[in-house]
Every structure is written in structure tokens, then in C-alpha cells.
Design a protein around this motif. Structure first.
Motif, short mmCIF file in Angstrom:
data_model
loop_
_atom_site.label_atom_id
_atom_site.label_comp_id
_atom_site.label_asym_id
_atom_site.label_seq_id
_atom_site.Cartn_x
_atom_site.Cartn_y
_atom_site.Cartn_z
N GLN A 185 0.81 -1.21 0.00
CA GLN A 185 0.00 0.00 0.00
C GLN A 185 0.85 1.26 0.00
OE1 GLN A 185 -3.41 -0.74 -0.51
NE2 GLN A 185 -2.13 -2.56 -0.78
N VAL A 188 1.49 1.91 -3.61
CA VAL A 188 0.31 2.50 -4.27
C VAL A 188 0.24 3.99 -3.97
CG1 VAL A 188 -2.21 2.54 -4.31
CG2 VAL A 188 -1.01 0.35 -4.29
N HIS A 191 2.79 6.09 -5.74
CA HIS A 191 2.41 6.25 -7.15
C HIS A 191 1.33 7.32 -7.31
CE1 HIS A 191 1.62 4.76 -11.31
NE2 HIS A 191 0.38 5.13 -11.04
#
Length: 251
Positions: A185, A188, A191
Motif C-alpha cells: 500500500q 500504491v 504512485h
């Protein structure tokens, strides 16, 4: 005492991790329950990643649970498609009886993520039935109804903290380490936003702490539903080495 984190996904416990660290230091028992396995948690890995995501995220939350000598239980619902239905309520009553908490931490009743909202409602409602044997009679009823605190969901959703837990510099550092145990996570979020959840939570805890004239703190709201109302003493008090009131020198 026994505390349980009951959240929608692995990693949602990040909003109360500092408080959990303080409770663990005091010798309290902690359990983790998630309603989904977070199977949509690898959003940039292609359509065949769901089973892998569950395995990855279970390993991550078990790493966090191990730091608290805690159990982990997942109800296995689909990430992003959580509904407050009859099977969920049956399973959640049984799960709450299994971990048998005196206090629950869960989501606020309004949130950016629909799974969080469903979880908050389901926890508040099903907690009331954990000590009534006519509900889920195949699982022994508990002798009490757990008290509930809602964690800070962030700005924009009507959450105004009323209860606070101060964190020391050591708690803040350890909290960041545990959040980063959810490595999938963190990738993520880097990003999407250019920073990870550990950075985001540190900033949030700094803002909350500033309201109290301390360096870092976490905020909570009590559930006000009958028989599920927590006591202020269910949260840790100020650290023993805390600075005098009004001085912002506490780490």
C-alpha cells in the motif's frame, strides 16, 4: 483489558496505531479483525492480481499483529463491494464474540470509502447483540457489550475529535515502521501522491497534536449509541514524562 481493531481492510488500523502501541505497553490485549482481505489492493498489477493481493496483504497485517502479540481474523468479503447484509451481520457477531473485546476501534460513520462506512454501521449495530444468546446461538455469547471509539477519518467528512491520545517521538517512529509493513500500500500511495501513508499519518498526528500544544496525537470520537458508549479511561492518559500543559516540548 481487551481491545479490537475492526476495520474494512488490512492497513486501516494505521489511524490508531500510536494508541495501540501505548495500550500494548500497558499490557492490554489487542486483536485485529478485517471485513475484507483487501483483494483490490494491487491496482497496478493487472486483472489477475486479486488472489495475490489477499496473500500479500494478509502477510502484511500479520506482521503488524505480531508486533502486538495479537490475533488476526478476516471475514473474507470482497474489497470494494462490501454490503451490510444478513450474512455479514451473522459473521460479524460471531467474530466479535470470538475476539471478545471490551473496547473496539472502528471507522467513522462517514468516510471517503464506502467499505469503511458499511463497516462502521455494521460494527455499531452488531456489537449490541454480542451478549444476547438468541443471536448466533452456535457461538457462546459474551458477558458484555463492547464499547466503541471511532478513529479520525480526516478532513471533509464531519469528524471532530473529542478524545485525544498523545504520542511520544518513540511512538511516532514505531508507528511509521508498522505502517510501512504494509509495503504494497505504500507503493500504491507513492504512485498516486508522491508520498506514503506513514508520511501522511505523521502530518495528521502533528496537526492534531498542535491543538493540544504537544508534538503528536491521535483523535477519536466515542460511539454515542446506548450500551456502546466508551469511558474516557478506555484511552491512555498523558505519558508519564509529558511536558507541563501549555508547553509544546513533548516529543
Amino acid at each position: 483489558m481487551r481491545y479490537a481493531c475492526v476495520f474494512a481492510h488490512p492497513d486501516d488500523e494505521m489511524r490508531c496505531l500510536g494508541t495501540l502501541l501505548r495500550l500494548h505497553e500497558q499490557g492490554h490485549e489487542i486483536a485485529f479483525v478485517t471485513l475484507t482481505g483487501g483483494d483490490k489492493g494491487l491496482p497496478f498489477s493487472g486483472p489477475d492480481s486479486h488472489e495475490r493481493a489477499v496473500a500479500v496483504r494478509e502477510a502484511e497485517i500479520r506482521t503488524v499483529a505480531k508486533a502486538f502479540d495479537a490475533s488476526y481474523l478476516c471475514l473474507g468479503r470482497e474489497d470494494g463491494f462490501l454490503y451490510d447484509d444478513e450474512p455479514l451481520r451473522h459473521d460479524l457477531i460471531a467474530a466479535l464474540r470470538t475476539v471478545d473485546p471490551e473496547v473496539i476501534f472502528t471507522h467513522w460513520t462517514n468516510d471517503y470509502n464506502a467499505d469503511h462506512v458499511v463497516t462502521a454501521k455494521a460494527v455499531v449495530d452488531t456489537a449490541l447483540w454480542t451478549n444476547l444468546g438468541s443471536f448466533e446461538p452456535h457461538v457462546p455469547a459474551n458477558d458484555h457489550v463492547p464499547r466503541i471509539f471511532h478513529v479520525d477519518t480526516g478532513a471533509g467528512y464531519g469528524f471532530e475529535a473529542t478524545h485525544f491520545v498523545e504520542l511520544t517521538a518513540g511512538h511516532v517512529a514505531r508507528k511509521a515502521e508498522l505502517i510501512r509493513a504494509h509495503a504494497s500500500q505504500m507503493d500504491v500511495m507513492r504512485h498516486l501522491r508522491g508520498h506514503d501513508y506513514a508520511d501522511e499519518m505523521a502530518d495528521s498526528d502533528r496537526v492534531t497534536g498542535a491543538r493540544l500544544m504537544v508534538a503528536h496525537a491521535e483523535g477519536f470520537r466515542p460511539c454515542l449509541a446506548e450500551r456502546r458508549i466508551p469511558w474516557p479511561s478506555d484511552l491512555p492518559g498523558r505519558p508519564a514524562h509529558a511536558s507541563p500543559a501549555g508547553r509544546k516540548g513533548t516529543a
